[in-house]
Scaffold this motif. Structure first.
Motif, PDB file in Angstrom:
ATOM      1  N   GLU A  24      17.030 -10.371  17.262  1.00  0.00           N
ATOM      2  CA  GLU A  24      17.836  -9.226  16.848  1.00  0.00           C
ATOM      3  C   GLU A  24      18.147  -8.276  17.998  1.00  0.00           C
ATOM      4  O   GLU A  24      18.970  -7.380  17.856  1.00  0.00           O
ATOM      5  CB  GLU A  24      17.112  -8.462  15.718  1.00  0.00           C
ATOM      6  N   ASN A  25      17.480  -8.476  19.139  1.00  0.00           N
ATOM      7  CA  ASN A  25      17.710  -7.614  20.310  1.00  0.00           C
ATOM      8  C   ASN A  25      17.834  -8.473  21.559  1.00  0.00           C
ATOM      9  O   ASN A  25      17.000  -8.407  22.461  1.00  0.00           O
ATOM     10  CB  ASN A  25      16.563  -6.617  20.462  1.00  0.00           C
ATOM     11  N   SER A  27      19.675  -8.610  24.246  1.00  0.00           N
ATOM     12  CA  SER A  27      20.139  -8.192  25.575  1.00  0.00           C
ATOM     13  C   SER A  27      19.124  -7.243  26.198  1.00  0.00           C
ATOM     14  O   SER A  27      18.261  -6.689  25.509  1.00  0.00           O
ATOM     15  CB  SER A  27      21.504  -7.495  25.483  1.00  0.00           C
ATOM     16  N   ARG A  29      19.755  -4.337  27.418  1.00  0.00           N
ATOM     17  CA  ARG A  29      20.026  -3.002  26.863  1.00  0.00           C
ATOM     18  C   ARG A  29      19.341  -2.804  25.514  1.00  0.00           C
ATOM     19  O   ARG A  29      18.729  -1.772  25.241  1.00  0.00           O
ATOM     20  CB  ARG A  29      21.545  -2.841  26.710  1.00  0.00           C
ATOM     21  N   GLN A  30      19.453  -3.804  24.657  1.00  0.00           N
ATOM     22  CA  GLN A  30      18.863  -3.692  23.325  1.00  0.00           C
ATOM     23  C   GLN A  30      17.343  -3.677  23.379  1.00  0.00           C
ATOM     24  O   GLN A  30      16.692  -2.958  22.615  1.00  0.00           O
ATOM     25  CB  GLN A  30      19.347  -4.854  22.440  1.00  0.00           C
ATOM     26  N   GLN A  31      16.763  -4.479  24.278  1.00  0.00           N
ATOM     27  CA  GLN A  31      15.307  -4.459  24.422  1.00  0.00           C
ATOM     28  C   GLN A  31      14.844  -3.093  24.931  1.00  0.00           C
ATOM     29  O   GLN A  31      13.808  -2.568  24.509  1.00  0.00           O
ATOM     30  CB  GLN A  31      14.839  -5.571  25.374  1.00  0.00           C
ATOM     31  N   GLN A  32      15.622  -2.512  25.844  1.00  0.00           N
ATOM     32  CA  GLN A  32      15.281  -1.173  26.346  1.00  0.00           C
ATOM     33  C   GLN A  32      15.284  -0.162  25.201  1.00  0.00           C
ATOM     34  O   GLN A  32      14.350   0.632  25.045  1.00  0.00           O
ATOM     35  CB  GLN A  32      16.281  -0.753  27.432  1.00  0.00           C
ATOM     36  N   GLU A  33      16.351  -0.206  24.400  1.00  0.00           N
ATOM     37  CA  GLU A  33      16.474   0.768  23.306  1.00  0.00           C
ATOM     38  C   GLU A  33      15.391   0.551  22.254  1.00  0.00           C
ATOM     39  O   GLU A  33      14.779   1.504  21.760  1.00  0.00           O
ATOM     40  CB  GLU A  33      17.864   0.653  22.665  1.00  0.00           C
ATOM     41  N   LEU A  34      15.150  -0.710  21.933  1.00  0.00           N
ATOM     42  CA  LEU A  34      14.136  -1.042  20.940  1.00  0.00           C
ATOM     43  C   LEU A  34      12.764  -0.522  21.359  1.00  0.00           C
ATOM     44  O   LEU A  34      12.053   0.122  20.573  1.00  0.00           O
ATOM     45  CB  LEU A  34      14.071  -2.561  20.776  1.00  0.00           C
ATOM     46  N   ARG A 110      20.337  -0.900  34.764  1.00  0.00           N
ATOM     47  CA  ARG A 110      21.505  -1.468  34.098  1.00  0.00           C
ATOM     48  C   ARG A 110      21.875  -2.743  34.847  1.00  0.00           C
ATOM     49  O   ARG A 110      21.817  -2.779  36.074  1.00  0.00           O
ATOM     50  CB  ARG A 110      22.693  -0.510  34.108  1.00  0.00           C
ATOM     51  N   GLU A 116      23.532  -9.801  31.154  1.00  0.00           N
ATOM     52  CA  GLU A 116      23.310  -9.591  29.726  1.00  0.00           C
ATOM     53  C   GLU A 116      23.641 -10.865  28.944  1.00  0.00           C
ATOM     54  O   GLU A 116      22.943 -11.227  27.988  1.00  0.00           O
ATOM     55  CB  GLU A 116      24.157  -8.426  29.206  1.00  0.00           C
ATOM     56  N   ARG A 120      21.295 -13.174  26.395  1.00  0.00           N
ATOM     57  CA  ARG A 120      21.635 -13.655  25.045  1.00  0.00           C
ATOM     58  C   ARG A 120      21.458 -15.157  24.928  1.00  0.00           C
ATOM     59  O   ARG A 120      20.970 -15.660  23.899  1.00  0.00           O
ATOM     60  CB  ARG A 120      23.070 -13.250  24.688  1.00  0.00           C
TER      61      ARG A 120
END
Ligand SMILES: [Zn+2]
Length: 153
Positions: A24-25, A27, A29-34, A110, A116, A120
């Motif tokens: 579900e995460n 990328s 970026r998504q792992q960072q946010e999670l 970044r 990225e 994926r």
């Protein structure tokens, strides 16, 4: 000769959660946010609980529990347990604060969209199926464990 991963219910729940978080995460970026959200929610909740306990039972730093005397265990145990719990929570919060400082450096990074995309791709290979059915099926055969409750929609 490869060691089979543990298949107890706790570990299986962990594998499923682990794969779900990748799926579900997928990328950077998504792992960072999670992980930032997970860390912050942990800090917020543990910090608030500690505050509440300190209001209710006093600050663990100022009220050092007296050495245990042979008194009625029912009345003696609970305050000690609460003082210990507050000390543990204070430690957790201090560690979470340190982790946050370390994680900030991870979150500054970044990468180009190409990278990225690689994230994926690899995520799709690592966690292709919601319940990792092949692995669970295989392990079930190998270990002849009873069927797990199947939460597949
Ligand atoms: Zn296990």
């Amino acid at each position: 000769m490869s060691e089979e991963p543990c298949q107890c219910p706790d570990c299986q729940r962990f594998y499923r959660e682990h794969d779900r978080l990748i799926r579900e995460n997928p990328s950077l970026r998504q792992q960072q946010e999670l992980n930032w959200a997970a860390l912050q929610s942990f800090r917020t909740l543990a910090g608030r609980v500690l505050e509440e306990l300190q209001k209710q039972y006093g600050d663990s730093e100022t009220t050092v529990p007296a050495p245990a005397e042979p008194t009625n265990a029912d009345t003696a145990d609970e305050p000690d347990a609460m003082q210990q719990a507050m000390a543990d929570l204070e430690n957790i919060n201090a560690h979470l604060f340190s982790i946050e400082a370390l994680m900030e450096r991870i979150f500054d990074v970044r990468v180009p969209e190409e990278v990225e995309q690689k994230f994926r791709e690899v995520a799709g290979e690592l966690a292709p199926d919601p319940l990792n059915a092949d692995r669970l099926r295989l392990n079930r055969l190998l270990h002849q464990t009873p069927d797990l409750p199947d939460h597949r929609p």
